[in-house]
Enzyme design. Structure first.
Site, PDB file in Angstrom:
ATOM      1  N   GLY A   9      60.971  78.613  65.975  1.00 61.26           N
ATOM      2  CA  GLY A   9      61.654  77.471  66.592  1.00 61.26           C
ATOM      3  C   GLY A   9      60.701  76.522  67.296  1.00 61.26           C
ATOM      4  N   GLY A  10      59.459  76.481  66.846  1.00 65.22           N
ATOM      5  CA  GLY A  10      58.445  75.650  67.518  1.00 65.22           C
ATOM      6  C   GLY A  10      58.593  74.154  67.310  1.00 65.22           C
ATOM      7  N   ALA A  11      59.523  73.739  66.449  1.00 68.22           N
ATOM      8  CA  ALA A  11      59.733  72.293  66.279  1.00 68.22           C
ATOM      9  C   ALA A  11      60.914  71.789  67.114  1.00 68.22           C
ATOM     10  CB  ALA A  11      59.953  71.953  64.800  1.00 68.22           C
ATOM     11  N   GLY A  12      61.493  72.656  67.933  1.00 69.22           N
ATOM     12  CA  GLY A  12      62.587  72.238  68.807  1.00 69.22           C
ATOM     13  C   GLY A  12      62.063  71.766  70.153  1.00 69.22           C
ATOM     14  N   PHE A  13      62.965  71.603  71.090  1.00 67.75           N
ATOM     15  CA  PHE A  13      62.619  71.060  72.418  1.00 67.75           C
ATOM     16  C   PHE A  13      61.674  71.998  73.186  1.00 67.75           C
ATOM     17  CE2 PHE A  13      64.632  70.956  76.884  1.00 67.75           C
ATOM     18  CZ  PHE A  13      63.682  70.094  77.393  1.00 67.75           C
ATOM     19  N   ILE A  14      62.129  73.209  73.484  1.00 67.44           N
ATOM     20  CA  ILE A  14      61.293  74.136  74.259  1.00 67.44           C
ATOM     21  C   ILE A  14      60.095  74.582  73.420  1.00 67.44           C
ATOM     22  CG2 ILE A  14      61.250  76.339  75.533  1.00 67.44           C
ATOM     23  CD1 ILE A  14      63.411  74.676  76.705  1.00 67.44           C
ATOM     24  N   GLY A  15      60.353  74.860  72.132  1.00 70.62           N
ATOM     25  CA  GLY A  15      59.291  75.356  71.258  1.00 70.62           C
ATOM     26  C   GLY A  15      58.125  74.380  71.169  1.00 70.62           C
ATOM     27  N   THR A 125      68.872  82.570  78.082  1.00 69.25           N
ATOM     28  CA  THR A 125      69.463  81.554  78.949  1.00 69.25           C
ATOM     29  C   THR A 125      70.277  82.188  80.067  1.00 69.25           C
ATOM     30  OG1 THR A 125      71.226  79.883  78.970  1.00 69.25           O
ATOM     31  CG2 THR A 125      71.273  81.420  77.160  1.00 69.25           C
ATOM     32  N   ASP A 126      70.375  81.472  81.186  1.00 74.03           N
ATOM     33  CA  ASP A 126      71.226  81.962  82.284  1.00 74.03           C
ATOM     34  C   ASP A 126      72.705  81.947  81.891  1.00 74.03           C
ATOM     35  OD1 ASP A 126      71.663  79.205  82.306  1.00 74.03           O
ATOM     36  OD2 ASP A 126      71.233  78.935  84.440  1.00 74.03           O
ATOM     37  N   GLU A 127      73.038  81.245  80.781  1.00 76.86           N
ATOM     38  CA  GLU A 127      74.450  81.133  80.405  1.00 76.86           C
ATOM     39  C   GLU A 127      75.045  82.470  79.978  1.00 76.86           C
ATOM     40  OE1 GLU A 127      75.599  77.586  78.279  1.00 76.86           O
ATOM     41  OE2 GLU A 127      73.756  76.590  78.891  1.00 76.86           O
ATOM     42  N   TYR A 150      78.221  80.054  72.010  1.00 80.17           N
ATOM     43  CA  TYR A 150      76.758  79.962  72.159  1.00 80.17           C
ATOM     44  C   TYR A 150      76.244  81.066  73.066  1.00 80.17           C
ATOM     45  CZ  TYR A 150      72.440  78.524  74.523  1.00 80.17           C
ATOM     46  OH  TYR A 150      71.186  78.522  75.098  1.00 80.17           O
ATOM     47  N   LYS A 154      73.863  84.458  72.380  1.00 84.41           N
ATOM     48  CA  LYS A 154      72.586  84.698  73.077  1.00 84.41           C
ATOM     49  C   LYS A 154      72.623  86.078  73.769  1.00 84.41           C
ATOM     50  CE  LYS A 154      69.465  82.511  73.464  1.00 84.41           C
ATOM     51  NZ  LYS A 154      68.259  82.487  72.579  1.00 84.41           N
TER      52      LYS A 154
HETATM   53  P1  NAD Z   1      66.654  73.191  70.272  1.00 77.08           P
HETATM   54  O1  NAD Z   1      68.034  73.160  69.731  1.00 77.08           O
HETATM   55  O2  NAD Z   1      66.030  71.951  70.778  1.00 77.08           O
HETATM   56  O3  NAD Z   1      65.641  73.786  69.164  1.00 77.08           O
HETATM   57  C1  NAD Z   1      65.933  74.905  68.410  1.00 77.08           C
HETATM   58  C2  NAD Z   1      64.884  75.002  67.307  1.00 77.08           C
HETATM   59  O4  NAD Z   1      65.162  76.176  66.534  1.00 77.08           O
HETATM   60  C3  NAD Z   1      64.903  73.822  66.318  1.00 77.08           C
HETATM   61  O5  NAD Z   1      63.590  73.415  66.019  1.00 77.08           O
HETATM   62  C4  NAD Z   1      65.593  74.394  65.090  1.00 77.08           C
HETATM   63  O6  NAD Z   1      65.169  73.756  63.876  1.00 77.08           O
HETATM   64  C5  NAD Z   1      65.158  75.838  65.139  1.00 77.08           C
HETATM   65  N1  NAD Z   1      66.085  76.746  64.470  1.00 77.08           N
HETATM   66  C6  NAD Z   1      67.431  76.837  64.634  1.00 77.08           C
HETATM   67  N2  NAD Z   1      67.934  77.810  63.849  1.00 77.08           N
HETATM   68  C7  NAD Z   1      66.873  78.348  63.183  1.00 77.08           C
HETATM   69  C8  NAD Z   1      66.736  79.397  62.237  1.00 77.08           C
HETATM   70  N3  NAD Z   1      67.808  80.081  61.815  1.00 77.08           N
HETATM   71  N4  NAD Z   1      65.502  79.691  61.779  1.00 77.08           N
HETATM   72  C9  NAD Z   1      64.412  78.993  62.194  1.00 77.08           C
HETATM   73  N5  NAD Z   1      64.488  77.986  63.073  1.00 77.08           N
HETATM   74  C10 NAD Z   1      65.701  77.668  63.579  1.00 77.08           C
HETATM   75  O7  NAD Z   1      66.693  74.329  71.389  1.00 77.08           O
HETATM   76  P2  NAD Z   1      65.850  74.488  72.728  1.00 77.08           P
HETATM   77  O8  NAD Z   1      66.520  73.739  73.810  1.00 77.08           O
HETATM   78  O9  NAD Z   1      64.437  74.240  72.416  1.00 77.08           O
HETATM   79  O10 NAD Z   1      66.093  76.036  73.013  1.00 77.08           O
HETATM   80  C11 NAD Z   1      65.147  77.021  72.617  1.00 77.08           C
HETATM   81  C12 NAD Z   1      65.540  78.349  73.237  1.00 77.08           C
HETATM   82  O11 NAD Z   1      65.541  78.198  74.655  1.00 77.08           O
HETATM   83  C13 NAD Z   1      66.942  78.818  72.857  1.00 77.08           C
HETATM   84  O12 NAD Z   1      66.944  80.198  72.655  1.00 77.08           O
HETATM   85  C14 NAD Z   1      67.794  78.482  74.076  1.00 77.08           C
HETATM   86  O13 NAD Z   1      68.861  79.380  74.205  1.00 77.08           O
HETATM   87  C15 NAD Z   1      66.767  78.664  75.187  1.00 77.08           C
HETATM   88  N6  NAD Z   1      67.077  77.904  76.395  1.00 77.08           N
HETATM   89  C16 NAD Z   1      67.196  76.548  76.341  1.00 77.08           C
HETATM   90  C17 NAD Z   1      67.518  75.860  77.504  1.00 77.08           C
HETATM   91  C18 NAD Z   1      67.686  74.358  77.523  1.00 77.08           C
HETATM   92  O14 NAD Z   1      68.139  73.818  78.530  1.00 77.08           O
HETATM   93  N7  NAD Z   1      67.330  73.651  76.460  1.00 77.08           N
HETATM   94  C19 NAD Z   1      67.705  76.548  78.707  1.00 77.08           C
HETATM   95  C20 NAD Z   1      67.558  77.939  78.713  1.00 77.08           C
HETATM   96  C21 NAD Z   1      67.233  78.600  77.552  1.00 77.08           C
HETATM   97  P1  TYD Z   2      74.662  70.581  78.390  1.00 75.15           P
HETATM   98  O1  TYD Z   2      73.476  69.661  78.476  1.00 75.15           O
HETATM   99  O2  TYD Z   2      75.433  70.622  77.117  1.00 75.15           O
HETATM  100  O3  TYD Z   2      74.133  72.017  78.796  1.00 75.15           O
HETATM  101  P2  TYD Z   2      74.983  73.385  79.090  1.00 75.15           P
HETATM  102  O4  TYD Z   2      76.392  73.194  78.753  1.00 75.15           O
HETATM  103  O5  TYD Z   2      74.315  74.330  78.167  1.00 75.15           O
HETATM  104  O6  TYD Z   2      74.765  73.664  80.538  1.00 75.15           O
HETATM  105  O7  TYD Z   2      75.666  70.207  79.553  1.00 75.15           O
HETATM  106  C1  TYD Z   2      75.252  70.216  80.909  1.00 75.15           C
HETATM  107  C2  TYD Z   2      76.454  69.880  81.758  1.00 75.15           C
HETATM  108  O8  TYD Z   2      76.836  68.526  81.477  1.00 75.15           O
HETATM  109  C3  TYD Z   2      77.671  70.733  81.459  1.00 75.15           C
HETATM  110  O9  TYD Z   2      78.365  70.988  82.675  1.00 75.15           O
HETATM  111  C4  TYD Z   2      78.528  69.865  80.557  1.00 75.15           C
HETATM  112  C5  TYD Z   2      78.196  68.453  81.032  1.00 75.15           C
HETATM  113  N1  TYD Z   2      78.268  67.405  79.980  1.00 75.15           N
HETATM  114  C6  TYD Z   2      79.045  66.271  80.198  1.00 75.15           C
HETATM  115  O10 TYD Z   2      79.682  66.111  81.252  1.00 75.15           O
HETATM  116  N2  TYD Z   2      79.095  65.333  79.210  1.00 75.15           N
HETATM  117  C7  TYD Z   2      78.440  65.468  78.026  1.00 75.15           C
HETATM  118  O11 TYD Z   2      78.561  64.562  77.138  1.00 75.15           O
HETATM  119  C8  TYD Z   2      77.622  66.624  77.830  1.00 75.15           C
HETATM  120  C9  TYD Z   2      76.866  66.818  76.554  1.00 75.15           C
HETATM  121  C10 TYD Z   2      77.569  67.575  78.843  1.00 75.15           C
END
Ligand code: NAD
Ligand code: TYD
Length: 337
Positions: A9-15, A125-127, A150, A154
């Site tokens: 998942g290195g092409a995503g946000f955290i990755g 995730t904390d979720e 979701y 997780k």
């Molecule tokens: P994201 O949706 O931005 O990126 C996910 C990446 O995974 C993408 O590059 C996608 O192409 C890849 N991917 C999805 N399914 C795949 C599969 N089956 N095989 C290979 N690649 C696949 O997500 P993110 O925000 O970067 O989250 C990464 C991790 O961090 C997740 O496990 C998420 O639960 C965790 N996390 C994210 C947040 C947040 O706020 N973004 C907070 C806490 C934990």
């Molecule tokens: P989100 O970024 O989807 O993260 P998560 O649900 O995983 O915490 O949403 C963050 C908070 O913002 C959540 O309480 C839902 C709210 N939200 C809105 O009010 N409007 C929106 O359009 C979105 C996407 C989220």
């Protein structure tokens, strides 16, 4: 000896934030495996694509052949799993891709880690803890009470990971982080969505009354914690990662409007999310103590930096919001948005 990490998942946000960090701050070589779903984007790697320590492989983590091939071909020493389906609203429309990527995909990576004797970090995730009321915080021993498909998927991935530690002695640890913000976040999540809509003077859809609380951390602080967990974490341990930065959604939206000098009349309260968790709040004390890590960013400054990143990355934003995103947006928010 230096490490070669399989970063799923290195092409995503955290990755991609983690890949940037590892190439700059560690000796590790990285092999990214990413399916390039709607959330994955090769543009996220454009600053590091020519680095000889980085390789990119296009594929799904559920594909054991590719995963095994990577582990042997590149002498992988550890796996960090950042690949996942991640958006709560999408999981409400359809849970199937979440089960596939977050449960089956995790199991395939865990099998490979056992087979080749690898270190393993499951990014979670904390979720998984569900919702808090007005008071209290999540600790590592809080019960798992996920309320969306979701977060349930997780939690299942976390349980599988811990079962592999107990059953096979896998050297796996889990990080559970609060809500992230920063560069490269797909514009379906709260902060980038509100920035993008405000930039175009479009309505800002706030669910319910906007009083739900999230606990925010800058992605760069999160990725430092992931690497600290990889290096210093113990097998079978969970580390809660957060920055003690609780905010109501409505207050964040107003901050974004103020940074952009846009009117609050753009805010549009809309139907609440089904099963909407009221509040998340992480107690990161254990991770701070065990991993020697601390969050560094100041929310107001890092939020401003994030807004500026979206303003300065118009091409990235246009690409992210074309194609499938339009269908998702119309389905999620309807005609009035
Ligand atoms: P994201 O949706 O931005 O990126 C996910 C990446 O995974 C993408 O590059 C996608 O192409 C890849 N991917 C999805 N399914 C795949 C599969 N089956 N095989 C290979 N690649 C696949 O997500 P993110 O925000 O970067 O989250 C990464 C991790 O961090 C997740 O496990 C998420 O639960 C965790 N996390 C994210 C947040 C947040 O706020 N973004 C907070 C806490 C934990
Ligand atoms: P989100 O970024 O989807 O993260 P998560 O649900 O995983 O915490 O949403 C963050 C908070 O913002 C959540 O309480 C839902 C709210 N939200 C809105 O009010 N409007 C929106 O359009 C979105 C996407 C989220």
């Amino acid at each position: 000896m230096s490490e070669t990490i399989l970063l799923a998942g290195g092409a995503g946000f955290i990755g991609s934030n983690l890949a940037d960090y590892l190439l700059a701050e560690s000796d590790a070589d990285i092999v990214i495996l990413d399916a390039l779903t709607y959330a994955g984007n090769l543009m996220n790697l454009r600053n590091i694509v020519n680095n000889t320590r980085l390789r990119f492989i296009h594929g799904h983590i559920e594909n054991s052949e590719i995963v095994n091939h990577i582990c042997t071909r590149y002498c992988i020493s550890g796996i960090i799993n950042a690949a996942a389906e991640t958006h709560v609203d999408r999981s409400i429309h359809s849970a199937a891709p979440f089960v596939q990527a977050n449960i089956v995909g995790t199991q395939v990576l865990l099998d490979a880690a056992v087979k080749y004797g690898l270190r393993f970090i499951q990014i979670s995730t904390d979720e998984v803890y569900g919702s808090l009321g007005e008071n209290g915080t999540f600790t590592e021993s809080s019960p798992l009470r996920p309320s969306s498909p979701y977060s349930a998927s997780k939690a299942a991935g976390d349980m599988l990971t811990l079962s592999f530690v107990a059953t096979y002695g896998l050297r796996a640890s889990i990080t559970r982080c609060s809500n992230n913000y920063g560069a490269y976040q797909f514009p379906e999540k709260l902060i980038p969505l509100m920035i993008c809509n405000a930039l175009e003077d479009k309505p800002l859809p706030v669910y319910g009354n906007g009083n739900n609380v999230r606990d925010w951390i800058y992605a760069r602080d999160h990725v430092r914690a992931i690497w600290a967990a990889y290096k210093f974490g113990e097998p079978g341990e969970v580390y809660n990662i957060g920055a003690r930065c609780e905010m109501r959604n409505i207050d964040i939206v107003k901050m974004i409007l103020a940074i952009l000098d846009k009117p609050e009349s753009l805010i549009k309260f809309t139907t609440d999310r089904p099963g909407h968790d009221f509040r998340y709040a992480i107690d990161p004390s254990y991770a701070e103590m065990r991993l020697g890590w601390k969050p560094q960013a100041v929310f107001a400054d890092a939020l401003k930096e994030t807004v500026e990143w979206y303003i300065n990355n118009d091409e990235w934003l246009t690409a992210a919001r074309s194609g499938e995103y339009r269908n998702y947006y119309a389905r999620q928010y309807g005609k009035s948005f």
